[in-house]
Scaffold this active site. Structure first.
Site, PDB file in Angstrom:
ATOM      1  N   HIS B 124      -6.664 113.729  53.849  1.00 47.94           N
ATOM      2  CA  HIS B 124      -7.842 114.041  54.662  1.00 47.94           C
ATOM      3  C   HIS B 124      -9.082 113.709  53.819  1.00 47.94           C
ATOM      4  CE1 HIS B 124     -10.833 116.751  56.545  1.00 47.94           C
ATOM      5  NE2 HIS B 124     -10.030 116.842  57.585  1.00 47.94           N
ATOM      6  N   ASP B 200      -3.815 119.898  48.909  1.00 43.47           N
ATOM      7  CA  ASP B 200      -4.419 120.251  50.191  1.00 43.47           C
ATOM      8  C   ASP B 200      -3.309 120.883  51.023  1.00 43.47           C
ATOM      9  OD1 ASP B 200      -5.309 120.407  52.768  1.00 43.47           O
ATOM     10  OD2 ASP B 200      -6.020 118.332  52.896  1.00 43.47           O
ATOM     11  N   GLN B 203      -2.455 122.282  56.204  1.00 42.76           N
ATOM     12  CA  GLN B 203      -1.496 122.179  57.302  1.00 42.76           C
ATOM     13  C   GLN B 203      -0.158 122.791  56.919  1.00 42.76           C
ATOM     14  OE1 GLN B 203      -2.430 121.113  60.239  1.00 42.76           O
ATOM     15  NE2 GLN B 203      -4.408 120.273  59.642  1.00 42.76           N
ATOM     16  N   LYS B 226      -7.148 127.800  60.567  1.00 43.47           N
ATOM     17  CA  LYS B 226      -5.962 127.065  61.022  1.00 43.47           C
ATOM     18  C   LYS B 226      -4.713 127.943  61.000  1.00 43.47           C
ATOM     19  CE  LYS B 226      -7.491 122.585  59.134  1.00 43.47           C
ATOM     20  NZ  LYS B 226      -8.294 122.022  60.200  1.00 43.47           N
ATOM     21  N   CYS B 368     -10.332 112.578  60.466  1.00 44.60           N
ATOM     22  CA  CYS B 368     -10.858 112.636  59.094  1.00 44.60           C
ATOM     23  C   CYS B 368      -9.865 112.071  58.088  1.00 44.60           C
ATOM     24  CB  CYS B 368     -11.269 114.054  58.709  1.00 44.60           C
ATOM     25  SG  CYS B 368     -12.582 114.693  59.737  1.00 44.60           S
TER      26      CYS B 368
END
Lengths: 167, 411
Positions: B124, B200, B203, B226, B368
């Site tokens: 991202h 990251d 998710q 999220k 993104c």
């Protein structure tokens, strides 16, 4: 509530299926400008021939995008070919006036209601004939898509201004 | 115990509403999830009963607010397997700020000419752009881990790529293709090469059981919104010895031990990285979100999403046939519940617009991740993503809407 038929008018789909003036021009003498829609990643390339008198003698469109951005680019190319820069500027202003939403409609409650076109901005350019481009009027009811419709126009304006600077 | 999505749905007030006279089919949780009543109530209870600034007042409700926020920190840390939750969990405004913090603090202190940062092509922009920004000042090299045809990391060249690398910027799961990456394997190789790993986990943490100590990474960033929590709260987890040695990122109130006429001394962890009034209610909302997720069980959440993803891939392929491409790994177990779709000859923006008429919320765009889009050879995709409240009815509605959109534009 606006329906899909407000957005996807038959003439828009026709320009999407059969884009006019698609391709490239040799640079130089042509000028090349690139525009991006940062939201969706769409990309428009405008190739532009301007003669000494400031007339758009030829135009070609490249890039990829959705039906709205591609049909707007196609209609734009047909509308500006043979026009002077001054005429193109008036047409651009009229088109962008049609695409501008009055601020008061952004103030309303969260529910997506009718978007209010900016009548004052429209009135200022009502003498300009938009022709086929009128079909894009419904886009204003789908505010997220306005940037799709104006992408080609902003790219053209950028191309003209770069062409004039380099002249 | 089978996962009861119907029971879960009842906890999310927004899912009761209709859009365009139809049942709201929310398939954009990879962008931001919906919130259960317990999260909304935890936040309003805070405002109604103990609202006060933290870490300062000695009065009762200020202490209660401080305890609630620090309790949330411990809860977050335990949820992700942080060895030292009280010092290693930093609250930020979102995962983007968390990643910028690492780049601007650890990166600025440790990177220079001759060094390299290795970034995967799945990343991202939030795990790309901060490194570009820093590169402009520090003059290090940026390299990329390439992808295989099904959008998995191609690690054939990893040893060579790692030569001279000090930072590996790695996603645990792609927000576009759902690709799960071999975090442990890459981290082991990175450490052998003397590099740290900045994960990251935006998710990943919401959807899979997470244990940062077991993954072995050095930093992990994720966002509250999220994972059923509110917007405005992000988390940076980092190994204590790294965080301890790092200079502060943002300066201001709350992050100092002392301020004098000739300078300042930063506070201890975690305050050192939390300048200004923190998002107090949001930490409390995040705490409630984690309680909710743990009530479901993260193993069960993952299993539900794999089942739903497999069902969706099968249903959509049957319905759309060769016209449909689903980017990323073909095997549902190798991916998260994220489906980036392409339908021949129809732009994702147009697809999504028609699907909106069915009250099916999917996201068109580059998500993104423009470098990844370039590798996939597309400008944009239409992305559907699943979470705890989605069920097979949602998949059926997605298939119906997608088929309608495909026929609307077929010429």
């Amino acid at each position: 509530m606006p329906g899909l038929e407000d957005l996807y008018r038959e003439i828009i789909l026709d320009h999407y299926r059969n884009p006019r003036n698609r391709g490239e021009l040799e640079v130089p003498p042509a000028h090349r400008a690139e525009g991006f829609n940062p939201l969706c990643g769409d990309e428009i390339v405008v190739f532009l021939d301007l003669d000494d008198a400031g007339t758009v003698t030829d135009i070609r469109i490249g890039g990829t995008g959705c039906s709205i951005s591609q049909s707007s680019a196609s209609m734009m190319s047909a509308a500006v070919k043979g026009k002077t820069v001054a005429e193109v500027e008036d047409l651009t202003k009229a088109f962008k006036a049609m695409m501008s939403v009055h601020e008061s409609s952004l103030d309303a409650e969260g529910e997506s209601g009718e978007e209010i076109p900016d009548e004052a901005a429209l009135a200022a350019f009502e003498e300009v004939k938009l022709g086929d481009l009128e079909a894009l009027r419904g886009v204003v009811k789908f505010p997220v898509r306005i940037k799709c419709a104006t992408l080609a126009w902003n790219t053209l304006a950028q191309g003209i201004s770069e062409a004039q600077e380099s002249a | 115990m089978t996962f009861d999505a119907q029971k879960v749905r009842a906890d999310f007030p927004i899912l009761e509403r209709e859009v365009k006279g139809r049942r709201l089919v929310f398939l954009d949780s990879a962008a931001s999830s919906q919130k259960p009543t317990s999260v909304l109530e935890a936040m309003s209870t805070y405002y109604e009963t103990i609202n006060a600034n933290v870490h300062r007042g000695v009065y009762e409700i200020a202490e209660a607010a401080t305890n609630a926020m620090e309790g949330a920190r411990i809860r977050v840390g335990r949820f992700i397997g942080a060895p030292r939750p009280a010092t290693e969990v930093i609250f930020t405004k979102n995962a983007t700020e968390s990643l910028n913090l690492v780049a601007r603090s650890w990166g600025a202190a440790n990177l220079g000419p001759g060094d390299a940062v290795l970034i995967t092509q799945l990343e991202h922009h939030a795990n790309i752009v901060p490194w570009f920004q820093l590169q402009a000042e520090k003059g290090f090299e940026i390299r990329w881990i390439p992808l295989t045809a099904d959008a998995q990391l191609d690690l054939t060249d990893l040893p060579r790529l790692l030569d001279g690398v000090k930072v590996v910027a790695l996603t645990a799961m792609s927000n576009v293709t759902g690709t799960l990456t071999p975090v442990r394997e890459i981290t082991a190789a990175a450490h052998d090469a003397g590099a740290i790993v900045v994960l990251d986990a935006c998710q990943y943490v919401p959807h899979l059981p997470t244990d940062v100590a077991n993954l072995g990474v050095d930093f992990a960033a994720f966002s509250g919104h999220k994972m059923l929590g509110p917007t405005g709260i992000g988390v940076l987890w980092g190994r204590e010895e790294l965080l301890d040695a790092m200079p502060p990122f943002l300066g201001g109130g709350g992050m100092i031990l002392d301020v004098r006429l000739d300078g300042f001394t930063p506070a201890e962890l975690p305050a050192k990285f939390e300048a200004g009034t923190p998002p107090i209610a949001e930490t409390i909302g995040l705490h409630a979100a984690i309680d909710y997720l743990e009530g479901l069980g993260m193993e069960a959440v993952r299993e539900h999403e794999v089942t739903l993803t497999a069902h969706a891939m099968r249903t959509l392929t049957e319905r759309l046939g060769d016209k449909l491409t689903i980017h990323g790994p073909a095997e549902p177990a190798a991916r998260g519940g994220v489906l980036s779709m392409a339908v021949d000859g129809i732009h994702p923006h147009d697809l999504s617009q028609v699907m909106d008429e069915h009250a099916v919320c999917v996201r068109p765009g580059h998500h993104c991740a423009k470098p990844l889009m370039k590798v996939l050879g597309v400008g944009a995709t239409a992305r559907a993503s699943f979470y705890v409240y989605n069920d097979t009815d949602d998949v059926d509605a997605l298939a119906e809407a997608l088929a309608d959109a495909a026929s609307f534009f077929s010429f």
